[in-house]
Design an enzyme around this catalytic site. Structure first.
Site, PDB file in Angstrom:
ATOM      1  CG  ASP A 367      -2.183   0.811   0.902  1.00 59.36           C
ATOM      2  OD1 ASP A 367      -2.097   1.781   0.036  1.00 59.36           O
ATOM      3  OD2 ASP A 367      -3.185   0.878   1.774  1.00 59.36           O
TER       4      ASP A 367
HETATM    5  C1  BGC Z   1      -4.939   3.226  -0.028  1.00 63.30           C
HETATM    6  C2  BGC Z   1      -5.082   2.436  -1.053  1.00 63.30           C
HETATM    7  C3  BGC Z   1      -4.936   3.075  -2.090  1.00 63.30           C
HETATM    8  C4  BGC Z   1      -3.584   3.693  -2.370  1.00 63.30           C
HETATM    9  C5  BGC Z   1      -3.206   4.457  -3.856  1.00 63.30           C
HETATM   10  C6  BGC Z   1      -3.802   4.116  -0.045  1.00 63.30           C
HETATM   11  O1  BGC Z   1      -4.093   5.245   0.839  1.00 63.30           O
HETATM   12  O2  BGC Z   1      -4.967   2.494   1.207  1.00 63.30           O
HETATM   13  O3  BGC Z   1      -6.164   1.633  -1.135  1.00 63.30           O
HETATM   14  O4  BGC Z   1      -4.666   2.068  -3.628  1.00 63.30           O
HETATM   15  O5  BGC Z   1      -3.631   4.706  -1.530  1.00 63.30           O
HETATM   16  O6  BGC Z   1      -4.022   5.626  -3.943  1.00 63.30           O
END
Ligand code: BGC
Length: 974
Positions: A367
């Protein structure tokens, strides 16, 4: 310059760029503590820069600190914003936290922490599954020709806002591997124009319709491909919904692993049928937003979700198993810690469970900023770091990039591991057919995530001056996807109460019903209404508010609610509000419409302004979202389960004033999850309740279809609606205040979340899991249980691998391969794979994590993609006839719940667990046979001693079929 040319220019440039100095040590650490202290964290904490902010603005972030203050003030109930107060408060809190931390640490020395995270090394190599063998063979040829820098490029993001998508790695140009474009999210193409805003995952779950799950995924992927995206950052099956107020539950499909698993797998199949790589996320146990990542909440560490082995298998990891079995290309590891080890550096989770036991053949991506160590995460099984920066947003100091080059050159990350990371990514690309340049032209996305203007720069995250090029081509990719969006929204609307009121007609009520109604009112009040049927529409949630995109990332609750907020949200191309659809569709010659589109409830206070109304449709909602932003008192997670913006008050007032108390009331709720309805649900004139979840852009149209009976409601609840938050048990509560420097959340309720908890403790829910009404009625008949295989305790032995992972030379490459090419212009903060100098690099005996040398036995539950194939064999089939015995056509949702046999070992089992569902359309009087296939996994529990899935061989399994978890009218045994 056209974007493609500029993109190519950039890519070429980056492949020959040279020498980037690094301030990190020779060897990235095994975990974040060992190489950075808290001061480093604070200095490095940069804002997650706002979208459409001036380019390259990377001032240090004060966001976490602000949140900390507001959290503190809320806690102390103070309003003052005096700085001294803040500092003093922070000081006190710091002391308290340190003391709590010491206490927690001491306790941890006394008792082992709840749940264990034993070491699991080395990472199982990809390439053992027959289903991926061709792709691995192709990948192996390509990877064997890559230089060290190219391999590192493939594994490492180029940094936040360094490309047009939310995530980009770098290409391996000389061997023909392109830069991959990664984009959110589960309900549409984030930050893009001319796309479809589909209903959210929770609405999809509420449809219980496999075909729609697949169709939505497919349409989503068509849009992704046409916008130039290789990897979609969805679907989301974690959070699972342990806590009904959890901020991101709405991105997933409901509070049951089986439902999540099927919906996740169907979505993956739909997405990947278009050649786009799906990402199943967030692995695992990211159940709440509070403390999900360091510093966002003022603490130096993320929360630890502490889970026992059986619960992890039977609940939280379960849906990921379905996605792996469906062939998912990528898994995103989550922000939180699991059993006190960061999910993206947790070798038991990534190496052990995901790659060995579930036989995952694709790649694990972090993530965004969930990586907290360099070597440690590489060894634990991470394959791609996103967005590529280091410990702080947009710091450009990657834990991989040049550091991974260094770590391979000095031997601290075995070259074999890097080769496996790259091979997994390249194999996934081949597996999805992305080498087909007609389908996936090697171009940049045709939109920019960071600006709405036509022109912009390619890497706005870099302060280096760059040429302006066309970044937004405004390509319309919507096709006719609004049809799918609308179908999902309509089928995901759950009718929870209907006392002979719905459907109504566009003329209001039929002449006969209207006459009867007016007669009754006249008898009761002595007054008779004449003329047109008088309808009132109430609530801010019925209207457009300030437009659907008024708040960044949808991070506020205003106007009608179409989605939650955060990375899972999109820019709505349009949002048909309920009032807009109803205005259009009511027959004005017969119906007189009044609108009260706010929640002030200032009507009817003695002025009788609602006295004439005969039908009142009142809208209310509850919103939540990702923890990087907050609205009112909703810091990602909801503070409670109540309707927001005084929704309850509005409903109560409307009910008492509508027609002077004689009007009929329909309540419509848009919500991110369960809400409490106790204040008004039993009010006699509240005749109907529609729970429309989060319907996306087609909201009003879908609702009108249901209200007017064009579509017979067939949604069923994907969670339980309790009478109080307490009803969900202690495990159902979000941890809002930290209980230590590393907040600890013990999942002590084990398997007992949502309906499993209600059933175990015999708590009467208001509306149970799986519940949903229709305008017709259905019944069951003739259940037949047909054994397919003999019951045996354990699955067949783990099969030998069907294919051999590729092997490569293990000689450490030449240091030259990592030296910055001299001739190119470097972009500041852009993450390159290169080093300025390799002179200080020495191959040495660097320490490895505990347990690195003792490979645990391979899991008997593993052996192929999705795990031991026998777990997926059908052991029993249950057939049952479903009959529409009501007046109109409609769709039934038969659900099969399994009850485990009682065992002598007294293994504890939930009262019942969902293990099958279907959706069948039936004309009045029609009968269809529904077939439920039960696999070995469906019939097993995870035995922590045997470390395997175990079927109970003594005593009968009971299969109950019904229309909800508590309406089970027919059953059979095996
Ligand atoms: C989220 C993810 C997301 C990523 C990219 C993170 O803050 O938890 O689900 O895919 O950001 O935007």
């Amino acid at each position: 310059m056209a974007p493609d040319e500029s993109a190519q220019g950039l890519l070429k440039e980056s492949s020959t760029r040279r020498s980037r100095s690094s301030d990190r040590g020779d060897n990235a650490a095994f975990d974040s503590d060992s190489d950075l202290d808290a001061t480093d964290y604070i200095d490095r904490e940069a804002a997650r820069p706002t979208r459409r902010s001036p380019t390259a603005s990377f001032e240090p972030n004060t966001k976490g600190k602000k949140r900390w203050c507001s959290c503190l003030f809320t806690t102390l109930g103070r309003r003052s914003k005096c700085c001294i107060g803040v500092l003093a408060g922070m000081g006190i809190l710091w002391v308290l936290l340190t003391a709590t931390g010491v206490f927690v640490y001491r306790k941890a020395q006394e008792e082992p922490p709840y749940g264990q995270s034993p070491p699991w090394y080395p990472t199982p190599k990809g390439g053992i599954a027959a289903s991926w063998a061709d792709s691995y063979a192709k990948a192996s040829k390509m990877v064997s020709k890559m230089t060290l820098a190219e391999k590192v490029n493939v594994t490492t993001g180029t940094g936040w806002e360094m490309g047009l998508a939310v995530g980009t790695n770098a290409p391996a140009i000389h061997v023909g591997f392109p830069q991959l474009q990664l984009q959110d999210g589960p309900l549409g193409i984030r930050f893009a124009d001319n796309i479809t805003a589909f209903p959210a995952g929770i609405t999809v779950g509420a449809t219980w319709n496999r075909q729609l799950m697949y169709a939505r995924g497919k349409a989503h992927a068509i849009e992704a491909r046409q916008k130039g995206i290789n990897v979609l950052l969805g679907p989301c099956v974690g959070p699972l919904g342990r806590m009904p107020a959890g901020g991101r539950n709405w991105e997933g499909f409901g509070a049951d692993p089986y439902l999540q698993g099927i919906a996740g797998a169907e979505t993956v199949k739909g997405i990947q049928s278009e050649g786009v790589m799906a990402t199943i996320k967030h692995f695992v146990a990211n159940e709440q937003e509070h403390f999900r990542q360091p510093w966002e909440w003022g603490l130096p560490h993320a929360i630890s979700s502490n889970i026992d082995d059986r619960t992890l298998h039977e609940l939280y990891a379960w849906p990921f198993g379905d996605a792996v079995k469906a062939g998912v290309a990528s898994v995103m590891c989550s922000y939180n810690q699991v059993n006190n080890s960061y999910a993206c550096g947790n070798s038991k989770l990534l190496n052990g469970i995901l790659k060995d036991e579930l036989g995952f053949q694709g790649f694990v991506m972090s993530d965004w900023l969930a990586q907290h160590s360099g070597v440690g995460t590489a060894l634990a099984g991470l394959d791609m770091t996103m967005p590529g920066d280091g410990l702080g947003w947009a710091d450009g100091k990657s834990l991989w990039g040049p550091e991974l080059s260094r770590a391979v050159l000095n031997g601290s990350v075995p070259l074999e591991r890097l080769n496996d990371m790259v091979t997994r990514i390249v194999a996934a690309w081949y597996q999805l057919g992305q080498d087909d340049e007609k389908k996936f032209p090697r171009k940049q996305p045709n939109f920019s995530s960071w600006t709405d203007e036509e022109k912009g720069v390619m890497s706005p995250g870099s302060p280096t001056e760059q040429e302006q090029v066309v970044v937004n081509q405004f390509v319309n990719v919507q096709a006719n996807h609004s049809v799918i969006a609308r179908e999902v929204a309509a089928e995901g609307t759950v009718l929870l109460k209907n006392e002979d009121l719905l459907p109504i007609s566009r003329q209001g009520l039929s002449d006969e019903r209207l006459r009867a109604r007016r007669d009754a009112v006249e008898r009761a009040t002595g007054k008779r209404s004449e003329g047109k049927f008088k309808v009132g529409i109430f609530g801010e949630d019925a209207g457009p508010g300030n437009g659907p995109n008024a708040c960044k990332d949808r991070g506020c609750n205003q106007g009608t609610l179409g989605s939650g907020w955060g990375s899972g949200a999109v820019e709505f191309p349009y949002l048909v509000s309920p009032v807009e659809a109803l205005r259009k569709q009511f027959d004005k010659s017969k119906v007189e419409l009044s609108e009260f589109l706010d929640n002030k409830a200032s009507f009817g206070k003695g002025d009788g302004s609602l006295n004439d109304l005969e039908l009142c449709i009142v809208f209310a909602n509850a919103d939540a979202g990702e923890g990087f932003t907050k609205w009112a008192d909703v810091s990602g997670d909801r503070p409670d389960l109540r309707l927001q913006n005084s929704g309850d008050n509005l409903i109560v007032k409307v009910a008492s004033s509508c027609g002077g108390g004689t009007g009929d009331v329909v309540v419509v709720i848009h919500a991110v999850g369960p809400v409490l309805v106790e204040d008004w649900i039993d009010t006699p004139n509240v005749k109907a309740l529609l729970f429309a979840n989060l319907p996306g852009q087609e909201s009003g149209n879908a609702l009108a279809e249901i209200l007017f009976g064009d579509t017979n409601p067939s949604g069923h609840l994907p969670f339980t609606i309790g009478r109080t938050l307490e009803d969900y048990g202690a495990g159902g509560k979000v941890l809002y205040l930290p209980n230590g420097v590393v907040p600890q959340q013990d999942f002590k309720e084990g398997l007992y979340i949502d309906y499993r908890h209600f059933d175990k403790y015999n708590i009467e829910p208001r509306f149970e899991f799986g519940f949903g009404l229709s305008y017709t009625t259905f019944k069951f008949d003739n259940i037949v249980v047909i054994p397919q295989r003999r019951k045996t305790q354990y699955p067949l032995r783990r099969p030998n691998p069907a294919a051999e992972p590729p092997s490569y030379s293990t000689d450490i490459p030449s240091k030259e391969e990592a030296i910055f090419p001299p001739e190119i212009r470097r972009l500041k903060k852009y993450v390159y794979p290169y080093l300025d100098s390799t002179d200080d690099i020495e191959v040495g005996q660097y320490p490895y994590p505990d347990g690195y040398d003792q490979q645990p036995p391979l899991s008997e539950a593993g052996g192929d993609e999705g795990g031991n194939p026998d777990l997926w064999s059908n052991y029993v089939v249950v057939n049952v006839d479903v009959i529409n015995d009501g007046p109109v056509a409609g769709a039934a949702v038969p659900q099969l719940y399994l009850q485990y046999p009682e065992t002598e070992s007294e293994t504890d089992f939930p009262v019942r667990v969902l293990r099958g569902f279907d959706k069948v359309y039936l004309k009045p009087g029609e009968k269809k046979t529904v077939k439920f296939n039960l696999t070995r996994r469906d019939l097993s529990y995870w035995d922590v001693v045997a470390q395997n899935w175990v079927m109970v061989t003594e005593g009968p399994y009971e299969f109950s079929v019904g229309f909800s978890s508590r309406d089970l009218s027919i059953s059979g045994t095996w």
